[in-house]
Design a protein around this motif. Structure first.
Motif, PDB file in Angstrom:
ATOM      1  N   PRO A 112       0.822  -1.213   0.000  1.00  0.00           N
ATOM      2  CA  PRO A 112       0.000   0.000   0.000  1.00  0.00           C
ATOM      3  C   PRO A 112       0.856   1.262   0.000  1.00  0.00           C
ATOM      4  O   PRO A 112       2.020   1.248   0.406  1.00  0.00           O
ATOM      5  CB  PRO A 112      -0.766  -0.114   1.319  1.00  0.00           C
ATOM      6  CG  PRO A 112       0.180  -0.855   2.214  1.00  0.00           C
ATOM      7  CD  PRO A 112       0.851  -1.859   1.306  1.00  0.00           C
ATOM      8  N   ASP A 113       0.258   2.354  -0.470  1.00  0.00           N
ATOM      9  CA  ASP A 113       0.851   3.669  -0.240  1.00  0.00           C
ATOM     10  C   ASP A 113       0.591   3.962   1.233  1.00  0.00           C
ATOM     11  O   ASP A 113      -0.495   3.663   1.742  1.00  0.00           O
ATOM     12  CB  ASP A 113       0.158   4.732  -1.091  1.00  0.00           C
ATOM     13  CG  ASP A 113       0.416   4.554  -2.577  1.00  0.00           C
ATOM     14  OD1 ASP A 113       1.506   4.064  -2.932  1.00  0.00           O
ATOM     15  OD2 ASP A 113      -0.471   4.899  -3.369  1.00  0.00           O
ATOM     16  N   TYR A 114       1.547   4.514   1.915  1.00  0.00           N
ATOM     17  CA  TYR A 114       1.346   4.768   3.340  1.00  0.00           C
ATOM     18  C   TYR A 114       2.138   5.997   3.761  1.00  0.00           C
ATOM     19  O   TYR A 114       3.074   6.413   3.087  1.00  0.00           O
ATOM     20  CB  TYR A 114       1.788   3.562   4.188  1.00  0.00           C
ATOM     21  CG  TYR A 114       3.282   3.387   4.235  1.00  0.00           C
ATOM     22  CD1 TYR A 114       4.016   3.884   5.308  1.00  0.00           C
ATOM     23  CD2 TYR A 114       3.970   2.765   3.202  1.00  0.00           C
ATOM     24  CE1 TYR A 114       5.396   3.753   5.338  1.00  0.00           C
ATOM     25  CE2 TYR A 114       5.332   2.624   3.224  1.00  0.00           C
ATOM     26  CZ  TYR A 114       6.039   3.126   4.296  1.00  0.00           C
ATOM     27  OH  TYR A 114       7.405   2.999   4.328  1.00  0.00           O
ATOM     28  N   HIS A 115       1.716   6.591   4.870  1.00  0.00           N
ATOM     29  CA  HIS A 115       2.546   7.590   5.532  1.00  0.00           C
ATOM     30  C   HIS A 115       2.367   7.438   7.033  1.00  0.00           C
ATOM     31  O   HIS A 115       1.317   7.061   7.525  1.00  0.00           O
ATOM     32  CB  HIS A 115       2.296   9.018   5.022  1.00  0.00           C
ATOM     33  CG  HIS A 115       0.973   9.601   5.362  1.00  0.00           C
ATOM     34  ND1 HIS A 115      -0.119   9.506   4.558  1.00  0.00           N
ATOM     35  CD2 HIS A 115       0.588  10.317   6.443  1.00  0.00           C
ATOM     36  CE1 HIS A 115      -1.140  10.136   5.120  1.00  0.00           C
ATOM     37  NE2 HIS A 115      -0.743  10.627   6.256  1.00  0.00           N
ATOM     38  N   LEU A 116       3.468   7.671   7.705  1.00  0.00           N
ATOM     39  CA  LEU A 116       3.513   7.522   9.155  1.00  0.00           C
ATOM     40  C   LEU A 116       2.948   8.761   9.811  1.00  0.00           C
ATOM     41  O   LEU A 116       3.143   9.882   9.327  1.00  0.00           O
ATOM     42  CB  LEU A 116       4.946   7.292   9.606  1.00  0.00           C
ATOM     43  CG  LEU A 116       5.652   6.099   8.964  1.00  0.00           C
ATOM     44  CD1 LEU A 116       7.132   6.095   9.338  1.00  0.00           C
ATOM     45  CD2 LEU A 116       4.999   4.801   9.361  1.00  0.00           C
ATOM     46  N   LEU A 117       2.275   8.581  10.921  1.00  0.00           N
ATOM     47  CA  LEU A 117       1.736   9.698  11.698  1.00  0.00           C
ATOM     48  C   LEU A 117       2.662   9.960  12.874  1.00  0.00           C
ATOM     49  O   LEU A 117       3.448   9.090  13.278  1.00  0.00           O
ATOM     50  CB  LEU A 117       0.326   9.380  12.174  1.00  0.00           C
ATOM     51  CG  LEU A 117      -0.687   9.118  11.049  1.00  0.00           C
ATOM     52  CD1 LEU A 117      -2.012   8.668  11.627  1.00  0.00           C
ATOM     53  CD2 LEU A 117      -0.861  10.350  10.190  1.00  0.00           C
TER      54      LEU A 117
END
Length: 123
Positions: A112-117
């Motif tokens: 998946p495309d993801y970004h960390l919070l």
């Protein structure tokens, strides 16, 4: 639910129930689809906390599986060809987008495309 009912629920609920309710609220506030409502063969955006990490055995092609919990359920994010993904650790919050499939009865997103919070409590 009335204010009294909400207070009574908060006083009698377990820590896990309260944490799950907080995760659901956070997920909805970020515009994500609850894991419990994910439909297979459709694109979706999910957000939650990494509850578990699993590594495929050495004999198989490398893959890291991150189980993400959003309070309503969970989804496995499978990073094919990777044994680690920097920043993806247990307890880390993230947002992921991709195609939802079902594998062995579990909801799954491959690569998946993801970004960390930001680390810390749900915002």
């Amino acid at each position: 639910m009335s204010a009294f009912g909400d207070l009574l629920h908060r006083l009698t609920a377990t820590r896990e129930e309260l944490d799950a309710a907080d995760e659901r609220r956070t997920s909805l506030a970020r515009g994500a689809t609850p894991c419990a409502d994910l439909a297979p063969r459709g694109r979706a955006k999910v957000t939650g906390v990494v509850a578990a990490l699993t590594y495929r055995p050495r004999g198989e092609s490398p893959a890291l599986v991150a189980r993400v919990f959003d309070g309503s359920g969970s989804i496995d994010l499978v990073f094919l060809g990777r044994r680690e993904v920097p920043g993806v650790d247990c307890g880390r919050r993230l947002v992921a987008e991709g195609m939802v499939t079902i594998e062995d009865g579990r909801r799954v997103m491959f690569n998946p495309d993801y970004h960390l919070l930001a680390k810390g409590p749900a915002a």
